[in-house]
Scaffold this motif. Structure first.
Motif, PDB file in Angstrom:
ATOM      1  N   ALA A   1      55.706   9.050 -15.379  1.00 25.17           N
ATOM      2  CA  ALA A   1      56.742  10.040 -15.060  1.00 25.17           C
ATOM      3  C   ALA A   1      56.962  10.993 -16.236  1.00 25.17           C
ATOM      4  O   ALA A   1      57.756  11.924 -16.150  1.00 25.17           O
ATOM      5  CB  ALA A   1      58.044   9.333 -14.706  1.00 25.17           C
ATOM      6  N   ARG A   2      56.295  10.738 -17.347  1.00 28.21           N
ATOM      7  CA  ARG A   2      56.385  11.618 -18.541  1.00 28.21           C
ATOM      8  C   ARG A   2      55.370  12.756 -18.402  1.00 28.21           C
ATOM      9  O   ARG A   2      54.416  12.631 -17.620  1.00 28.21           O
ATOM     10  CB  ARG A   2      56.081  10.830 -19.825  1.00 28.21           C
ATOM     11  N   PRO A   3      55.534  13.777 -19.208  1.00 22.65           N
ATOM     12  CA  PRO A   3      54.575  14.903 -19.096  1.00 22.65           C
ATOM     13  C   PRO A   3      53.223  14.599 -19.740  1.00 22.65           C
ATOM     14  O   PRO A   3      52.813  15.229 -20.714  1.00 22.65           O
ATOM     15  CB  PRO A   3      55.304  16.042 -19.820  1.00 22.65           C
ATOM     16  N   ILE A   4      52.556  13.582 -19.221  1.00 24.00           N
ATOM     17  CA  ILE A   4      51.232  13.204 -19.739  1.00 24.00           C
ATOM     18  C   ILE A   4      50.263  13.058 -18.572  1.00 24.00           C
ATOM     19  O   ILE A   4      50.682  12.939 -17.429  1.00 24.00           O
ATOM     20  CB  ILE A   4      51.278  11.883 -20.553  1.00 24.00           C
ATOM     21  N   HIS A   5      48.964  13.049 -18.897  1.00 22.58           N
ATOM     22  CA  HIS A   5      47.940  12.837 -17.871  1.00 22.58           C
ATOM     23  C   HIS A   5      47.623  11.343 -17.771  1.00 22.58           C
ATOM     24  O   HIS A   5      47.807  10.608 -18.737  1.00 22.58           O
ATOM     25  CB  HIS A   5      46.655  13.588 -18.247  1.00 22.58           C
ATOM     26  N   ARG A   6      47.112  10.930 -16.636  1.00 21.99           N
ATOM     27  CA  ARG A   6      46.728   9.525 -16.481  1.00 21.99           C
ATOM     28  C   ARG A   6      45.659   9.129 -17.500  1.00 21.99           C
ATOM     29  O   ARG A   6      45.623   7.996 -17.958  1.00 21.99           O
ATOM     30  CB  ARG A   6      46.197   9.276 -15.064  1.00 21.99           C
ATOM     31  N   SER A   7      44.791  10.078 -17.832  1.00 20.72           N
ATOM     32  CA  SER A   7      43.719   9.749 -18.786  1.00 20.72           C
ATOM     33  C   SER A   7      44.286   9.406 -20.164  1.00 20.72           C
ATOM     34  O   SER A   7      43.700   8.620 -20.901  1.00 20.72           O
ATOM     35  CB  SER A   7      42.714  10.898 -18.886  1.00 20.72           C
ATOM     36  N   HIS A   8      45.451   9.963 -20.505  1.00 26.01           N
ATOM     37  CA  HIS A   8      46.085   9.610 -21.784  1.00 26.01           C
ATOM     38  C   HIS A   8      46.443   8.121 -21.810  1.00 26.01           C
ATOM     39  O   HIS A   8      46.285   7.457 -22.835  1.00 26.01           O
ATOM     40  CB  HIS A   8      47.362  10.435 -22.004  1.00 26.01           C
ATOM     41  N   VAL A   9      46.937   7.628 -20.675  1.00 20.23           N
ATOM     42  CA  VAL A   9      47.305   6.205 -20.592  1.00 20.23           C
ATOM     43  C   VAL A   9      46.049   5.352 -20.777  1.00 20.23           C
ATOM     44  O   VAL A   9      46.032   4.391 -21.555  1.00 20.23           O
ATOM     45  CB  VAL A   9      47.976   5.884 -19.232  1.00 20.23           C
ATOM     46  N   LEU A  10      44.992   5.755 -20.092  1.00 17.80           N
ATOM     47  CA  LEU A  10      43.738   5.003 -20.146  1.00 17.80           C
ATOM     48  C   LEU A  10      43.171   4.970 -21.572  1.00 17.80           C
ATOM     49  O   LEU A  10      42.794   3.907 -22.079  1.00 17.80           O
ATOM     50  CB  LEU A  10      42.745   5.677 -19.191  1.00 17.80           C
ATOM     51  N   ILE A  11      43.140   6.117 -22.215  1.00 16.84           N
ATOM     52  CA  ILE A  11      42.600   6.193 -23.579  1.00 16.84           C
ATOM     53  C   ILE A  11      43.492   5.384 -24.532  1.00 16.84           C
ATOM     54  O   ILE A  11      42.994   4.677 -25.416  1.00 16.84           O
ATOM     55  CB  ILE A  11      42.493   7.670 -24.058  1.00 16.84           C
ATOM     56  N   GLY A  12      44.796   5.483 -24.357  1.00 14.45           N
ATOM     57  CA  GLY A  12      45.732   4.739 -25.213  1.00 14.45           C
ATOM     58  C   GLY A  12      45.514   3.240 -25.092  1.00 14.45           C
ATOM     59  O   GLY A  12      45.472   2.527 -26.093  1.00 14.45           O
ATOM     60  N   LYS A  13      45.342   2.768 -23.866  1.00 13.39           N
ATOM     61  CA  LYS A  13      45.135   1.337 -23.622  1.00 13.39           C
ATOM     62  C   LYS A  13      43.801   0.879 -24.220  1.00 13.39           C
ATOM     63  O   LYS A  13      43.709  -0.188 -24.821  1.00 13.39           O
ATOM     64  CB  LYS A  13      45.140   1.048 -22.115  1.00 13.39           C
ATOM     65  N   TRP A  14      42.777   1.698 -24.020  1.00 16.55           N
ATOM     66  CA  TRP A  14      41.447   1.356 -24.545  1.00 16.55           C
ATOM     67  C   TRP A  14      41.464   1.299 -26.075  1.00 16.55           C
ATOM     68  O   TRP A  14      40.969   0.350 -26.689  1.00 16.55           O
ATOM     69  CB  TRP A  14      40.435   2.402 -24.063  1.00 16.55           C
ATOM     70  N   LEU A  15      42.083   2.307 -26.670  1.00 15.34           N
ATOM     71  CA  LEU A  15      42.144   2.371 -28.126  1.00 15.34           C
ATOM     72  C   LEU A  15      42.926   1.186 -28.698  1.00 15.34           C
ATOM     73  O   LEU A  15      42.545   0.606 -29.728  1.00 15.34           O
ATOM     74  CB  LEU A  15      42.811   3.695 -28.533  1.00 15.34           C
ATOM     75  N   ALA A  16      43.996   0.804 -28.027  1.00 13.91           N
ATOM     76  CA  ALA A  16      44.802  -0.329 -28.489  1.00 13.91           C
ATOM     77  C   ALA A  16      43.983  -1.613 -28.472  1.00 13.91           C
ATOM     78  O   ALA A  16      44.023  -2.401 -29.429  1.00 13.91           O
ATOM     79  CB  ALA A  16      46.034  -0.486 -27.606  1.00 13.91           C
ATOM     80  N   ALA A  17      43.208  -1.811 -27.394  1.00 12.99           N
ATOM     81  CA  ALA A  17      42.366  -3.012 -27.299  1.00 12.99           C
ATOM     82  C   ALA A  17      41.316  -3.005 -28.408  1.00 12.99           C
ATOM     83  O   ALA A  17      41.069  -4.040 -29.044  1.00 12.99           O
ATOM     84  CB  ALA A  17      41.705  -3.085 -25.925  1.00 12.99           C
ATOM     85  N   CYS A  18      40.734  -1.830 -28.677  1.00 12.03           N
ATOM     86  CA  CYS A  18      39.748  -1.706 -29.767  1.00 12.03           C
ATOM     87  C   CYS A  18      40.391  -2.080 -31.098  1.00 12.03           C
ATOM     88  O   CYS A  18      39.823  -2.836 -31.897  1.00 12.03           O
ATOM     89  CB  CYS A  18      39.225  -0.271 -29.891  1.00 12.03           C
ATOM     90  N   LEU A  19      41.576  -1.534 -31.347  1.00 14.81           N
ATOM     91  CA  LEU A  19      42.254  -1.766 -32.628  1.00 14.81           C
ATOM     92  C   LEU A  19      42.611  -3.239 -32.820  1.00 14.81           C
ATOM     93  O   LEU A  19      42.520  -3.755 -33.933  1.00 14.81           O
ATOM     94  CB  LEU A  19      43.512  -0.898 -32.743  1.00 14.81           C
ATOM     95  N   MET A  20      43.011  -3.900 -31.735  1.00 15.48           N
ATOM     96  CA  MET A  20      43.339  -5.332 -31.830  1.00 15.48           C
ATOM     97  C   MET A  20      42.101  -6.126 -32.270  1.00 15.48           C
ATOM     98  O   MET A  20      42.180  -6.981 -33.141  1.00 15.48           O
ATOM     99  CB  MET A  20      43.825  -5.867 -30.481  1.00 15.48           C
ATOM    100  N   GLY A  21      40.968  -5.834 -31.629  1.00 17.81           N
ATOM    101  CA  GLY A  21      39.725  -6.523 -31.966  1.00 17.81           C
ATOM    102  C   GLY A  21      39.280  -6.213 -33.379  1.00 17.81           C
ATOM    103  O   GLY A  21      38.891  -7.106 -34.136  1.00 17.81           O
ATOM    104  N   LEU A  22      39.368  -4.936 -33.748  1.00 23.09           N
ATOM    105  CA  LEU A  22      38.956  -4.515 -35.096  1.00 23.09           C
ATOM    106  C   LEU A  22      39.821  -5.161 -36.172  1.00 23.09           C
ATOM    107  O   LEU A  22      39.313  -5.609 -37.202  1.00 23.09           O
ATOM    108  CB  LEU A  22      39.074  -2.990 -35.221  1.00 23.09           C
TER     109      LEU A  22
END
Lengths: 247, 249
Positions: B95-116
């Motif tokens: 509901a925020r002024p963001i695109h769905r792809s931002h959510v996807l990239i944010g989630k992916w990056l977070a998972a990468c950072l956790m592993g790293l």
């Protein structure tokens, strides 16, 4: 200037193939700036589906939904909108203030703005002093209050609230009504769906009644008052849904 | 002017990492890994006489931390979209002024950072604690350290894509099969182009090459693996974006 909400001949279906079923049929209405409009109907009438299509969460088969002149789903349309979903179980391992910081940041607020705004909204919804608590410790009513707080965090000019009083106790509902009144008086545009007719009666400039995916009736505040003096609001809406009231 | 990354992606990364780090399953895995490393590291205190035993310990430690990092990445990535949909938290987010792809990239990056974070925070103690009694190639170590983050990027993208296609359980099983078993699967089709089409994070694992004292890959060999990782990650993320954008929520 574009209206906060404009919906034109909106139709929405769910399912695929043979199971595909139309749940919203040619719905048309608009909301002017500064109005408070109630959207009422029985369970499954199409209230939440219409709101989801307006927010761009689901796609319409036909017609158009827009906010501030931007088509549903376009981020620019959501820039001035605060939205409360029907039910949401917020992230159990986050703290209330972290959740509000997340939504505030996504709305473009800076850290400095958030530092002052978060305690303000928590105070507004009756959760002052609970900012550091983990959300898994929150009751259903507290989650709903937090939901209202997240909708208000970025000081939006339009509030879209789906089943706004769900999960709140009588005291919570009273406080919510007072809060919505204050926000309305401050010039906010409010569009909310509800089952609570008393809420609708005391708050709204206009009420839109939806049944089986179709708009049955639109009633202004003066009409509401007149109805209230002649019969109970409840029986009026039951008759409207049954089609006994001439449109 | 704040960039889209700063405004729309980074808050999602922060919130996802925060939430994931507080979950008990991730904490239990991290504690287990640290305890295991402590046991392995005690070999330095006790002392090892046979160089082969030192190599075995080094291989075991690196294999464990890489396996653990991939498991954490996979677990974090696999729960993101299904949890958001089930708990309906995706609605206030979108509901925020963001695109769905931002959510996807944010989630992916977070998972990468956790592993790293898990990988590097455990690699350093392993490096300091486990005795290295044989000759190991520094070039191979550098390749291991550069390819592993790329492998984690692929591992994060695999479950994210699969959870958009299949129910959570099936997606998790398929993701585990790909992340842990793709190397065995592609052996059956050796020589076929499929070997480069199937995302295969195990192919980027240089632990055995390093602990066996084998010379590093040629520059072109290393570059090919880096490009393959980028290709797998970009393809999976683009496909995920297509699915996520079209999805009715």
């Amino acid at each position: 200037m574009a209206k906060p909400i404009e919906i034109e001949e909106l139709s929405v279906s769910y399912g695929r193939g043979r199971k595909r079923q139309r749940v919203v049929h040619d719905v048309t209405f608009s909301i002017e700036s500064g109005e408070c409009v109630g959207f009422i109907g029985v369970n499954g009438a199409g209230k939440s589906t219409t709101i989801k299509a307006l927010m761009g969460f689901i796609y319409a088969d036909a017609g158009r939904a827009s906010m501030f002149g931007n088509d549903a789903g376009h981020p620019d349309g959501r820039r001035q909108v605060g939205y409360l979903p029907e039910v949401a179980l917020y992230y159990p391992f986050m703290r209330a203030e972290e959740l509000l910081a997340l939504y505030g940041a996504l709305s473009g607020m800076t850290r400095a703005q958030l530092r002052t705004r978060i305690p303000e909204v928590l105070q507004l919804v009756g959760l002052a002093g609970r900012g550091r608590d983990l959300l898994r410790e929150f009751s259903k009513g507290m989650q709903q209050r937090l939901g209202i707080a997240q909708a208000l965090i970025a000081e939006p000019s339009l509030l879209v609230l789906d089943e706004v009083s769900a999960g709140l106790d009588p005291m919570g509902r009273f406080e919510l009504r007072e809060l919505l009144k204050k926000l309305h008086q401050a010039g906010k545009t409010i569009f909310f769906s509800s089952h609570e007719l008393s809420e609708v009666e005391s708050l709204c400039d206009r009420v839109i009644l939806i049944d089986q995916g179709r708009i049955k009736k639109e009633v202004t505040q003066s009409e509401l008052k007149q109805i209230g003096s002649e019969q109970s609001l409840e029986s009026f809406f039951i008759e409207a849904i049954r089609g006994a009231v001439a449109s | 002017m704040r960039s889209a990354f700063h405004m729309a992606v980074w808050p999602i990364v922060r919130a996802t990492v925060l939430e994931a780090a507080r979950r008990k399953d991730i904490a239990v895995l991290a504690i287990f890994m640290v305890a295991l490393l402590f046991v392995l590291g005690s070999a330095r205190v006790v002392g090892l006489e046979r160089p082969a035993a030192g190599t075995f310990l080094l291989n075991l430690s690196l294999t464990l931390i890489i396996g653990g990092a991939h498991l954490v990445t996979l677990l974090v990535a696999a729960r993101q979209i299904p949890d958001e949909i089930e708990q309906r938290t995706l609605y206030p987010l979108l509901a925020r002024p963001i695109h769905r792809s931002h959510v996807l990239i944010g989630k992916w990056l977070a998972a990468c950072l956790m592993g790293l974070a898990l990988f590097f925070s455990l690699f350093i103690p392993v490096w300091l604690l486990v005795p290295r009694l044989e000759h190991y190639e520094t070039g191979t170590l550098i390749q291991l350290l550069t390819l592993q983050p790329m492998a984690l990027m692929v591992t994060a993208a695999v479950p994210l894509f699969l959870t958009l296609c299949f129910p959570r359980g099936l997606a998790m099983a398929l993701a585990l099969l790909i992340v842990l078993g793709a190397d065995y699967l592609v052996r059956f089709v050796d020589g076929f182009p499929l070997i480069w089409l199937v995302p295969n994070p195990s192919r980027l694992n240089m632990v055995l090459r390093y602990t066996d004292g084998i010379a590093p890959l040629s520059f072109w060999g290393w570059s090919a693996l880096m490009l393959a990782a980028l290709f797998w990650t970009a393809s999976l993320l683009l496909l995920s974006r297509q699915l996520f954008e079209r999805r009715a929520l």
